[in-house]
Design a protein around this motif. Sequence first.
Motif, PDB file in Angstrom:
ATOM      1  N   THR A 154       0.659  -1.482  -0.038  1.00 49.17           N
ATOM      2  CA  THR A 154      -0.126  -0.155   0.278  1.00 49.17           C
ATOM      3  C   THR A 154       0.733   1.284   0.117  1.00 49.17           C
ATOM      4  OG1 THR A 154      -2.019  -1.196   1.348  1.00 49.17           O
ATOM      5  CG2 THR A 154      -1.594   1.451   0.871  1.00 49.17           C
ATOM      6  N   PRO A 155       2.049   0.984   0.767  1.00 57.43           N
ATOM      7  CA  PRO A 155       2.541   2.570   0.964  1.00 57.43           C
ATOM      8  C   PRO A 155       3.688   2.774  -0.914  1.00 57.43           C
ATOM      9  CG  PRO A 155       3.251   1.446   3.311  1.00 57.43           C
ATOM     10  CD  PRO A 155       2.423   0.603   2.040  1.00 57.43           C
ATOM     11  N   HIS A 156       3.718   2.008  -1.104  1.00 55.83           N
ATOM     12  CA  HIS A 156       4.043   2.181  -2.956  1.00 55.83           C
ATOM     13  C   HIS A 156       3.058   2.368  -3.344  1.00 55.83           C
ATOM     14  CE1 HIS A 156       8.528   0.168  -1.625  1.00 55.83           C
ATOM     15  NE2 HIS A 156       7.898  -1.050  -0.576  1.00 55.83           N
ATOM     16  N   ALA A 157       2.112   1.520  -3.126  1.00 57.63           N
ATOM     17  CA  ALA A 157       0.653   2.712  -4.277  1.00 57.63           C
ATOM     18  C   ALA A 157       0.685   3.513  -4.403  1.00 57.63           C
ATOM     19  CB  ALA A 157      -0.098   1.303  -4.007  1.00 57.63           C
ATOM     20  N   MET A 158       0.874   3.939  -3.034  1.00 54.82           N
ATOM     21  CA  MET A 158       1.009   6.007  -2.972  1.00 54.82           C
ATOM     22  C   MET A 158       2.013   5.754  -3.604  1.00 54.82           C
ATOM     23  SD  MET A 158      -1.397   7.624  -1.354  1.00 54.82           S
ATOM     24  CE  MET A 158      -2.128   6.456  -0.390  1.00 54.82           C
ATOM     25  N   ALA A 159       3.323   5.881  -3.343  1.00 59.15           N
ATOM     26  CA  ALA A 159       4.581   6.448  -3.387  1.00 59.15           C
ATOM     27  C   ALA A 159       4.249   7.018  -5.250  1.00 59.15           C
ATOM     28  CB  ALA A 159       5.197   5.771  -3.159  1.00 59.15           C
ATOM     29  N   ALA A 160       3.828   5.634  -5.840  1.00 57.85           N
ATOM     30  CA  ALA A 160       3.683   5.379  -7.373  1.00 57.85           C
ATOM     31  C   ALA A 160       2.789   6.688  -7.936  1.00 57.85           C
ATOM     32  CB  ALA A 160       3.251   3.992  -7.704  1.00 57.85           C
ATOM     33  N   LEU A 161       1.963   6.734  -6.906  1.00 62.54           N
ATOM     34  CA  LEU A 161       0.397   7.935  -7.713  1.00 62.54           C
ATOM     35  C   LEU A 161       1.952   9.265  -7.457  1.00 62.54           C
ATOM     36  CD1 LEU A 161      -2.594   7.277  -6.100  1.00 62.54           C
ATOM     37  CD2 LEU A 161      -1.964   6.673  -8.549  1.00 62.54           C
ATOM     38  N   GLN A 162       2.553   9.441  -6.466  1.00 68.96           N
ATOM     39  CA  GLN A 162       2.878  10.825  -6.329  1.00 68.96           C
ATOM     40  C   GLN A 162       3.483  10.887  -6.881  1.00 68.96           C
ATOM     41  OE1 GLN A 162       4.453   9.885  -2.247  1.00 68.96           O
ATOM     42  NE2 GLN A 162       2.781  10.708  -1.033  1.00 68.96           N
ATOM     43  N   LEU A 163       4.726  10.028  -7.588  1.00 67.81           N
ATOM     44  CA  LEU A 163       5.740  10.118  -8.712  1.00 67.81           C
ATOM     45  C   LEU A 163       5.238  10.252  -9.822  1.00 67.81           C
ATOM     46  CD1 LEU A 163       8.173   6.856  -8.021  1.00 67.81           C
ATOM     47  CD2 LEU A 163       8.321   9.170  -7.391  1.00 67.81           C
ATOM     48  N   VAL A 164       4.205  10.202  -9.784  1.00 70.01           N
ATOM     49  CA  VAL A 164       2.931  10.368 -11.406  1.00 70.01           C
ATOM     50  C   VAL A 164       2.772  11.784 -10.985  1.00 70.01           C
ATOM     51  CG1 VAL A 164       0.877   9.802 -12.800  1.00 70.01           C
ATOM     52  CG2 VAL A 164       1.808   7.936 -12.071  1.00 70.01           C
ATOM     53  N   ASP A 165       2.460  12.263 -10.177  1.00 68.14           N
ATOM     54  CA  ASP A 165       2.062  13.843 -10.197  1.00 68.14           C
ATOM     55  C   ASP A 165       3.721  14.442 -10.464  1.00 68.14           C
ATOM     56  OD1 ASP A 165      -0.770  13.965  -9.237  1.00 68.14           O
ATOM     57  OD2 ASP A 165      -0.482  13.564  -7.169  1.00 68.14           O
ATOM     58  N   SER A 166       5.129  13.934 -10.288  1.00 63.29           N
ATOM     59  CA  SER A 166       5.783  14.382 -10.067  1.00 63.29           C
ATOM     60  C   SER A 166       6.761  14.625 -11.352  1.00 63.29           C
ATOM     61  CB  SER A 166       6.717  13.955  -8.973  1.00 63.29           C
ATOM     62  OG  SER A 166       7.429  12.542  -9.309  1.00 63.29           O
ATOM     63  N   GLY A 167       6.145  13.540 -11.947  1.00 62.00           N
ATOM     64  CA  GLY A 167       6.425  13.783 -13.380  1.00 62.00           C
ATOM     65  C   GLY A 167       7.494  11.967 -13.768  1.00 62.00           C
ATOM     66  N   SER A 168       7.503  11.348 -12.919  1.00 57.63           N
ATOM     67  CA  SER A 168       8.119  10.212 -12.715  1.00 57.63           C
ATOM     68  C   SER A 168       8.402   9.626 -13.034  1.00 57.63           C
ATOM     69  CB  SER A 168       9.336  10.611 -11.446  1.00 57.63           C
ATOM     70  OG  SER A 168      10.332  11.326 -11.049  1.00 57.63           O
ATOM     71  N   LEU A 169       6.606   8.768 -13.186  1.00 57.50           N
ATOM     72  CA  LEU A 169       6.059   7.642 -13.317  1.00 57.50           C
ATOM     73  C   LEU A 169       4.709   8.316 -14.388  1.00 57.50           C
ATOM     74  CD1 LEU A 169       5.592   5.370 -10.534  1.00 57.50           C
ATOM     75  CD2 LEU A 169       7.526   5.151 -12.557  1.00 57.50           C
ATOM     76  N   SER A 170       4.243   7.385 -15.122  1.00 57.08           N
ATOM     77  CA  SER A 170       3.091   7.841 -16.057  1.00 57.08           C
ATOM     78  C   SER A 170       2.132   6.577 -15.988  1.00 57.08           C
ATOM     79  CB  SER A 170       3.361   8.585 -17.427  1.00 57.08           C
ATOM     80  OG  SER A 170       3.111   7.237 -18.385  1.00 57.08           O
ATOM     81  N   LEU A 187      11.061  -0.150  -6.322  1.00 53.49           N
ATOM     82  CA  LEU A 187       9.999  -0.681  -6.162  1.00 53.49           C
ATOM     83  C   LEU A 187       9.481   0.877  -5.609  1.00 53.49           C
ATOM     84  CD1 LEU A 187       9.057  -3.626  -3.582  1.00 53.49           C
ATOM     85  CD2 LEU A 187       7.777  -2.679  -6.002  1.00 53.49           C
ATOM     86  N   PRO A 188       8.201   1.477  -6.217  1.00 56.76           N
ATOM     87  CA  PRO A 188       7.606   3.098  -6.189  1.00 56.76           C
ATOM     88  C   PRO A 188       8.457   3.605  -4.907  1.00 56.76           C
ATOM     89  CG  PRO A 188       6.747   1.840  -7.400  1.00 56.76           C
ATOM     90  CD  PRO A 188       7.514   1.227  -6.850  1.00 56.76           C
ATOM     91  N   GLY A 189       7.726   3.342  -3.813  1.00 52.32           N
ATOM     92  CA  GLY A 189       8.148   3.803  -2.275  1.00 52.32           C
ATOM     93  C   GLY A 189      10.234   3.987  -2.455  1.00 52.32           C
ATOM     94  N   ASN A 190      11.002   3.395  -2.928  1.00 50.86           N
ATOM     95  CA  ASN A 190      11.892   3.845  -2.937  1.00 50.86           C
ATOM     96  C   ASN A 190      12.622   4.586  -3.405  1.00 50.86           C
ATOM     97  OD1 ASN A 190      12.126   1.610  -0.718  1.00 50.86           O
ATOM     98  ND2 ASN A 190      12.368  -0.588  -2.013  1.00 50.86           N
ATOM     99  N   VAL A 191      11.985   4.746  -4.912  1.00 49.22           N
ATOM    100  CA  VAL A 191      12.295   5.524  -5.817  1.00 49.22           C
ATOM    101  C   VAL A 191      12.286   6.979  -5.238  1.00 49.22           C
ATOM    102  CG1 VAL A 191      12.137   6.792  -7.910  1.00 49.22           C
ATOM    103  CG2 VAL A 191      11.303   4.342  -7.715  1.00 49.22           C
ATOM    104  N   GLY A 192      11.829   7.319  -4.065  1.00 48.46           N
ATOM    105  CA  GLY A 192      11.720   8.934  -3.729  1.00 48.46           C
ATOM    106  C   GLY A 192      12.657   8.475  -2.652  1.00 48.46           C
ATOM    107  N   ILE A 193      12.957   8.205  -2.122  1.00 44.18           N
ATOM    108  CA  ILE A 193      13.669   7.656  -1.089  1.00 44.18           C
ATOM    109  C   ILE A 193      15.252   7.870  -1.471  1.00 44.18           C
ATOM    110  CG2 ILE A 193      14.757   6.820   1.751  1.00 44.18           C
ATOM    111  CD1 ILE A 193      11.321   5.157   1.285  1.00 44.18           C
ATOM    112  N   TYR A 194      15.392   6.878  -2.536  1.00 45.17           N
ATOM    113  CA  TYR A 194      16.899   6.617  -2.406  1.00 45.17           C
ATOM    114  C   TYR A 194      17.722   7.006  -3.534  1.00 45.17           C
ATOM    115  CZ  TYR A 194      15.969   3.316   1.312  1.00 45.17           C
ATOM    116  OH  TYR A 194      16.092   3.261   2.579  1.00 45.17           O
TER     117      TYR A 194
END
Length: 263
Positions: A154-170, A187-194
């Motif tokens: 679930t945290p990774h799914a939330m992070a993925a949506l945030q990455l879409v907002d920032s343009g890193s994912l679509s 995993l998406p949650g790790n993209v933002g952290i690391y």
Amino acid sequence: MRRLALTAIFTLSTGAAAAATCGDTASGFDAWKQAFAAEAQASGVGARGLEALAATQYASRTIEADRNQRSFRYELDEFLRIRGADTIVSQGRSKIANNPNFYGTLEQRYGVPPSVIVAIWGMETGFGNFMGDSNVLSAITTLAYDCRRSDFFTPHAMAALQLVDSGSLSSATIGAMHGEVGHTQFLPGNVGIYGVDGNGDGVVDLTDDVDALASTANFLRQKGWQPGAGFQEGEPNFAVIEQWNAATVYQRAIAVMAGQIDG
């Protein structure tokens, strides 16, 4: 207008929303998406992220793969054979020999030997030759919905949506069946952290090998990598390799191949 349209799509209310309820079949996925959308909006996810969530579909192939991870049950020698360890070692040596300045800079900055970085790269995607064939957003939201490991994904799914907002994912980003993305399958949650902008273009893009390898080195260092210490079983840095993947045979394979690349 766009935000209002998305709110209508998900039938969100201004009041408290019911928590998203997990399930083990496709039948409850759409209802889960509505509830998760409310949680996402309350967490600050914007219009692009919510629109991407609305477009996701239940990923049956992801569920099948998650429940049948047979390769992690093999003994080490068989696992190494199946994963093509000899080829990874040979190509890994060539990668380092052909770009010594890059790998030397990585080691100087993060303290992680090039052999470990390329062993992970080879294991994850065959040095970028296959980075997946699944829709990342559909895969990660399906796993967040599925009751088996909902708390983890679930945290990774939330992070993925945030990455879409920032343009890193679509909504169209392609990756692995468990929602991992890029050359070393973050995993998406790790993209933002690391995640690291290794090539200096102002964007963290893990489908770029320079960004991906710098991010991998940063992940290991942040997880406690001790520069100069050993990484085989029983040595200090093997505990850090354990942070990369939960499967014991996978951890051992990385250490063995990295040692052979150095050898």
